[in-house]
Design an enzyme around this catalytic site. Structure first.
Site, PDB file in Angstrom:
ATOM      1  N   GLY A   1       1.630  -1.433  -0.009  1.00 15.87           N
ATOM      2  CA  GLY A   1       0.000  -0.321  -0.158  1.00 15.87           C
ATOM      3  C   GLY A   1       1.202   1.179  -0.019  1.00 15.87           C
ATOM      4  O   GLY A   1       2.648   0.889   0.343  1.00 15.87           O
TER       5      GLY A   1
ATOM      6  N   ILE B   1      -3.880 -10.194   7.581  1.00 21.74           N
ATOM      7  CA  ILE B   1      -4.470  -9.477   8.529  1.00 21.74           C
ATOM      8  C   ILE B   1      -5.789 -10.623   8.528  1.00 21.74           C
ATOM      9  O   ILE B   1      -6.572 -10.233   9.988  1.00 21.74           O
ATOM     10  CB  ILE B   1      -4.905  -8.277   8.954  1.00 21.74           C
ATOM     11  CG1 ILE B   1      -5.535  -7.438   8.199  1.00 21.74           C
ATOM     12  CG2 ILE B   1      -2.881  -7.729   8.764  1.00 21.74           C
ATOM     13  CD1 ILE B   1      -5.876  -6.621   8.446  1.00 21.74           C
TER      14      ILE B   1
ATOM     15  N   ALA C   1      -5.145  -2.135   5.057  1.00 24.15           N
ATOM     16  CA  ALA C   1      -7.062  -1.763   4.571  1.00 24.15           C
ATOM     17  C   ALA C   1      -7.319  -2.386   3.624  1.00 24.15           C
ATOM     18  O   ALA C   1      -6.614  -2.239   2.558  1.00 24.15           O
ATOM     19  CB  ALA C   1      -6.574  -0.444   5.906  1.00 24.15           C
TER      20      ALA C   1
ATOM     21  N   THR D   1      -9.464   0.405   1.411  1.00 30.33           N
ATOM     22  CA  THR D   1      -9.645   1.853   1.519  1.00 30.33           C
ATOM     23  C   THR D   1     -10.358   2.341   0.305  1.00 30.33           C
ATOM     24  O   THR D   1     -10.570   3.666   0.308  1.00 30.33           O
ATOM     25  CB  THR D   1      -8.419   2.002   1.682  1.00 30.33           C
ATOM     26  OG1 THR D   1      -7.387   1.802   0.241  1.00 30.33           O
ATOM     27  CG2 THR D   1      -7.472   2.120   2.943  1.00 30.33           C
TER      28      THR D   1
ATOM     29  N   THR E   1      -9.443   6.900   9.791  1.00 33.36           N
ATOM     30  CA  THR E   1      -9.648   7.518   9.060  1.00 33.36           C
ATOM     31  C   THR E   1     -10.644   9.017   9.841  1.00 33.36           C
ATOM     32  O   THR E   1     -11.122   8.171  10.702  1.00 33.36           O
ATOM     33  CB  THR E   1     -10.231   7.520   7.793  1.00 33.36           C
ATOM     34  OG1 THR E   1     -10.452   8.535   7.284  1.00 33.36           O
ATOM     35  CG2 THR E   1     -11.636   5.789   8.476  1.00 33.36           C
ATOM     36  N   ASP E   2     -10.720  10.149   9.436  1.00 36.71           N
ATOM     37  CA  ASP E   2     -11.352  11.512   9.499  1.00 36.71           C
ATOM     38  C   ASP E   2     -12.832  10.860   8.878  1.00 36.71           C
ATOM     39  O   ASP E   2     -13.763  11.335   9.469  1.00 36.71           O
ATOM     40  CB  ASP E   2     -11.088  12.793   8.725  1.00 36.71           C
ATOM     41  CG  ASP E   2     -10.532  12.736   7.531  1.00 36.71           C
ATOM     42  OD1 ASP E   2     -10.585  11.644   6.691  1.00 36.71           O
ATOM     43  OD2 ASP E   2     -11.249  13.389   6.199  1.00 36.71           O
TER      44      ASP E   2
ATOM     45  N   TYR F   1     -17.189   2.702   4.815  1.00 34.65           N
ATOM     46  CA  TYR F   1     -15.735   2.502   4.687  1.00 34.65           C
ATOM     47  C   TYR F   1     -15.794   3.218   6.371  1.00 34.65           C
ATOM     48  O   TYR F   1     -15.152   2.342   7.227  1.00 34.65           O
ATOM     49  CB  TYR F   1     -15.342   3.301   3.752  1.00 34.65           C
ATOM     50  CG  TYR F   1     -13.704   3.461   4.263  1.00 34.65           C
ATOM     51  CD1 TYR F   1     -12.686   2.838   4.285  1.00 34.65           C
ATOM     52  CD2 TYR F   1     -13.038   4.956   4.445  1.00 34.65           C
ATOM     53  CE1 TYR F   1     -11.008   3.190   4.747  1.00 34.65           C
ATOM     54  CE2 TYR F   1     -11.662   5.596   4.598  1.00 34.65           C
ATOM     55  CZ  TYR F   1     -11.091   4.238   4.577  1.00 34.65           C
ATOM     56  OH  TYR F   1      -9.597   4.788   5.030  1.00 34.65           O
TER      57      TYR F   1
ATOM     58  N   LYS G   1     -13.615   1.252   9.832  1.00 31.96           N
ATOM     59  CA  LYS G   1     -12.809   1.090  10.563  1.00 31.96           C
ATOM     60  C   LYS G   1     -12.910   1.796  11.969  1.00 31.96           C
ATOM     61  O   LYS G   1     -12.436   1.441  13.085  1.00 31.96           O
ATOM     62  CB  LYS G   1     -12.266   3.389   9.728  1.00 31.96           C
ATOM     63  CG  LYS G   1     -11.902   3.077   8.424  1.00 31.96           C
ATOM     64  CD  LYS G   1     -10.546   2.400   8.269  1.00 31.96           C
ATOM     65  CE  LYS G   1      -9.708   2.836   9.008  1.00 31.96           C
ATOM     66  NZ  LYS G   1      -8.188   1.773   9.082  1.00 31.96           N
TER      67      LYS G   1
ATOM     68  N   TRP H   1      -6.539  12.465   3.846  1.00 30.31           N
ATOM     69  CA  TRP H   1      -6.472  12.601   2.614  1.00 30.31           C
ATOM     70  C   TRP H   1      -5.358  12.934   2.201  1.00 30.31           C
ATOM     71  O   TRP H   1      -4.288  13.640   1.576  1.00 30.31           O
ATOM     72  CB  TRP H   1      -6.703  14.255   2.712  1.00 30.31           C
ATOM     73  CG  TRP H   1      -7.857  14.925   2.501  1.00 30.31           C
ATOM     74  CD1 TRP H   1      -9.245  14.331   3.109  1.00 30.31           C
ATOM     75  CD2 TRP H   1      -8.414  16.270   1.899  1.00 30.31           C
ATOM     76  NE1 TRP H   1     -10.588  14.513   3.242  1.00 30.31           N
ATOM     77  CE2 TRP H   1     -10.348  16.231   2.919  1.00 30.31           C
ATOM     78  CE3 TRP H   1      -8.620  17.135   1.139  1.00 30.31           C
ATOM     79  CZ2 TRP H   1     -11.625  17.321   2.409  1.00 30.31           C
ATOM     80  CZ3 TRP H   1      -9.397  17.765   0.842  1.00 30.31           C
ATOM     81  CH2 TRP H   1     -10.574  18.165   1.565  1.00 30.31           C
TER      82      TRP H   1
HETATM   83  N1  LIG Z   1      -5.743   6.989   2.145  1.00 27.55           N
HETATM   84  C1  LIG Z   1      -6.255   7.934   2.830  1.00 27.55           C
HETATM   85  O1  LIG Z   1      -6.253   8.497   1.618  1.00 27.55           O
HETATM   86  C2  LIG Z   1      -6.542   7.932   4.147  1.00 27.55           C
HETATM   87  C3  LIG Z   1      -6.652   8.647   4.830  1.00 27.55           C
HETATM   88  C4  LIG Z   1      -7.074   8.413   6.204  1.00 27.55           C
HETATM   89  C5  LIG Z   1      -6.745   7.288   6.880  1.00 27.55           C
HETATM   90  N2  LIG Z   1      -6.120   6.151   5.784  1.00 27.55           N
HETATM   91  C6  LIG Z   1      -5.231   4.561   6.291  1.00 27.55           C
HETATM   92  O2  LIG Z   1      -4.397   4.536   6.761  1.00 27.55           O
HETATM   93  C7  LIG Z   1      -4.034   3.085   5.907  1.00 27.55           C
HETATM   94  C8  LIG Z   1      -2.972   2.718   5.001  1.00 27.55           C
HETATM   95  O3  LIG Z   1      -3.500   3.808   3.794  1.00 27.55           O
HETATM   96  P1  LIG Z   1      -3.075   3.571   2.603  1.00 27.55           P
HETATM   97  O4  LIG Z   1      -4.181   4.511   1.662  1.00 27.55           O
HETATM   98  O5  LIG Z   1      -2.192   2.959   2.282  1.00 27.55           O
HETATM   99  O6  LIG Z   1      -4.331   1.955   1.642  1.00 27.55           O
HETATM  100  P2  LIG Z   1      -3.485   1.434   0.814  1.00 27.55           P
HETATM  101  O7  LIG Z   1      -2.415   1.360  -0.195  1.00 27.55           O
HETATM  102  O8  LIG Z   1      -5.385   0.561   0.209  1.00 27.55           O
HETATM  103  O9  LIG Z   1      -2.797  -0.368   1.379  1.00 27.55           O
HETATM  104  C9  LIG Z   1      -3.719  -0.844   1.618  1.00 27.55           C
HETATM  105  C10 LIG Z   1      -2.908  -2.505   1.659  1.00 27.55           C
HETATM  106  O10 LIG Z   1      -3.408  -2.845   2.460  1.00 27.55           O
HETATM  107  C11 LIG Z   1      -3.639  -4.163   1.625  1.00 27.55           C
HETATM  108  N3  LIG Z   1      -4.503  -5.607   1.790  1.00 27.55           N
HETATM  109  C12 LIG Z   1      -6.370  -5.621   1.913  1.00 27.55           C
HETATM  110  N4  LIG Z   1      -6.175  -6.130   2.633  1.00 27.55           N
HETATM  111  C13 LIG Z   1      -5.689  -7.256   3.231  1.00 27.55           C
HETATM  112  C14 LIG Z   1      -5.121  -8.047   4.009  1.00 27.55           C
HETATM  113  N5  LIG Z   1      -6.739  -9.131   4.541  1.00 27.55           N
HETATM  114  N6  LIG Z   1      -4.301  -8.419   3.970  1.00 27.55           N
HETATM  115  C15 LIG Z   1      -2.809  -7.807   4.551  1.00 27.55           C
HETATM  116  N7  LIG Z   1      -2.821  -6.500   3.361  1.00 27.55           N
HETATM  117  C16 LIG Z   1      -4.800  -6.493   3.640  1.00 27.55           C
HETATM  118  C17 LIG Z   1      -4.093  -4.227   0.101  1.00 27.55           C
HETATM  119  O11 LIG Z   1      -3.549  -4.704  -0.654  1.00 27.55           O
HETATM  120  P3  LIG Z   1      -4.829  -4.900  -1.850  1.00 27.55           P
HETATM  121  O12 LIG Z   1      -5.335  -3.100  -2.983  1.00 27.55           O
HETATM  122  O13 LIG Z   1      -3.962  -5.956  -2.604  1.00 27.55           O
HETATM  123  O14 LIG Z   1      -6.263  -5.278  -1.422  1.00 27.55           O
HETATM  124  C18 LIG Z   1      -3.649  -2.548   0.100  1.00 27.55           C
HETATM  125  O15 LIG Z   1      -1.999  -2.867  -0.543  1.00 27.55           O
HETATM  126  C19 LIG Z   1      -5.402   2.781   6.064  1.00 27.55           C
HETATM  127  O16 LIG Z   1      -4.841   2.597   7.864  1.00 27.55           O
HETATM  128  C20 LIG Z   1      -6.283   3.698   6.039  1.00 27.55           C
HETATM  129  O17 LIG Z   1      -7.042   3.163   5.976  1.00 27.55           O
HETATM  130  C21 LIG Z   1      -5.979   6.263   4.352  1.00 27.55           C
END
Ligand SMILES: NC(=O)c1ccc[n+]([C@@H]2O[C@H](COP(=O)([O-])OP(=O)(O)OC[C@H]3O[C@@H](n4cnc5c(N)ncnc54)[C@H](OP(=O)(O)O)[C@@H]3O)[C@@H](O)[C@H]2O)c1
Length: 289
Positions: A10, A38, A61, A63, A102-103, A126, A130, A151
């Site tokens: 991710g 997980i 996650a 996402t 997340t927000d 979502y 979360k 964001w």
């Molecule tokens: N992006 C944002 O704007 C944002 C904002 C607020 C909070 N967050 C939080 O920040 C964290 C990181 O976000 P990110 O944007 O880096 O997320 P991301 O790029 O979507 O990365 C999440 C990774 O987790 C993998 N995954 C999904 N199910 C899984 C499982 N069962 N076991 C192991 N890995 C698994 C996904 O694989 P696949 O892609 O193959 O499913 C993906 O590679 C998350 O908790 C998210 O909720 C993100």
């Protein structure tokens, strides 16, 4: 410190890996989902037994906010039950757990930045999923840092900054909503503050984002403005403000979700960069490549 990182493919995970490569005080081991899923507690236990980490940083996650409306079972399984499994294994092995939320756990009706004490009230699946993960963590006896952020953009993965640039390459007009306000956040800044927080041992829940509020429309305008200065291109690109209803997306979004950062600033002593400054650093760095 030896760290097991989940969700290694991710956006945030890749920033942790690249930052920790430069730091002698961290050894980061980031297995792929097949080796540490997980949603499967035995898979987590096997990884923990193999690696024997002192901390587990969870970046895994589901996402895709709109897809969560359709694939609700997957959303609750990964974002809820997955976190429960992690908390249980961390508690059993006395491993420090770092997790991100997340927000979008908030409904967006508040008119000033959300603090850690505000009551969540998610308005999409979502956010609900979360929040379930948060609740499992808060009820566990593991040592944890639960960091709510918003964001996010960074070098890897799909994100808003890349989406705006890709559209601006093909189109003279890019339409972006101006009725959702929040805080952009660079992954590099989240990684820095998370590693600093780890040193404090002041466990608990924290908000973190870059300083300064804006709408997605203002965010897009700033991306284009910086690139116009840096690359002397996109001069004819216009960012057109639209309303959220015009997008007809599956999931509702909070209209206001800025986060208060007082608690994390006090705990770490870190001065948080303004979103415009971080965005400029990010785009300058990308531009050098
Ligand atoms: N992006 C944002 O704007 C944002 C904002 C607020 C909070 N967050 C939080 O920040 C964290 C990181 O976000 P990110 O944007 O880096 O997320 P991301 O790029 O979507 O990365 C999440 C990774 O987790 C993998 N995954 C999904 N199910 C899984 C499982 N069962 N076991 C192991 N890995 C698994 C996904 O694989 P696949 O892609 O193959 O499913 C993906 O590679 C998350 O908790 C998210 O909720 C993100």
């Amino acid at each position: 410190m030896k760290v097991l990182l989940t969700g290694s493919k991710g956006m945030l995970a890749k920033e942790f890996v690249s930052e920790c490569c430069n730091r002698k005080d961290y050894t980061i081991i980031a297995p792929e989902e097949e080796e540490c899923n997980i949603t499967d507690i035995s898979s987590i236990r096997n990884a923990v037994n193999r690696i024997n980490p002192q901390a587990l940083i969870n970046c895994a996650a589901y996402t895709d906010v709109d897809a969560c409306e359709v694939n609700q079972e997957k959303a609750f399984n990964v974002n809820g039950e997955g976190v429960k499994n992690l908390a249980q294994v961390c508690e059993e092995n006395d491993i420090l757990l770092v997790h991100f939320s997340t927000d979008f756990v908030f409904d967006g009706k508040k008119e000033s930045p959300y603090t850690e004490k505000d009551k969540p009230n998610p308005i999409n699946i979502y956010g609900e999923s979360k929040l379930l993960g948060e609740q499992y963590m808060l009820n566990s006896h593991a040592r944890f840092f639960l960091i709510r952020t918003s964001w996010m953009y960074g070098k890897r993965g799909n994100n808003f900054v890349k989406a705006v640039i890709n559209k601006a390459v093909d189109q003279f007009e890019v339409r972006v909503v101006d009725d959702q306000v929040g805080n952009p956040t660079w992954t590099r800044n989240i990684v820095d503050i998370s590693l600093r927080l780890l040193e404090t041992e002041q466990y608990g829940i924290y908000n973190y984002s870059n300083e300064g509020d804006c709408s997605w429309h203002e965010f897009a305008c700033e991306i284009i403005r910086i690139l116009q200065n840096l690359e002397n291109k996109f001069h004819s690109t216009r960012i057109i403000p639209i309303k959220s209803v015009q997008l007809k997306r599956a999931a509702k979004r909070p209209t206001y979700s800025a986060l208060s950062k007082s608690k994390i600033k006090t705990a770490t002593g870190i001065e948080i960069p303004h979103w415009k400054d971080s965005l400029k650093f990010f785009l300058e760095e990308e531009n050098k490549l």
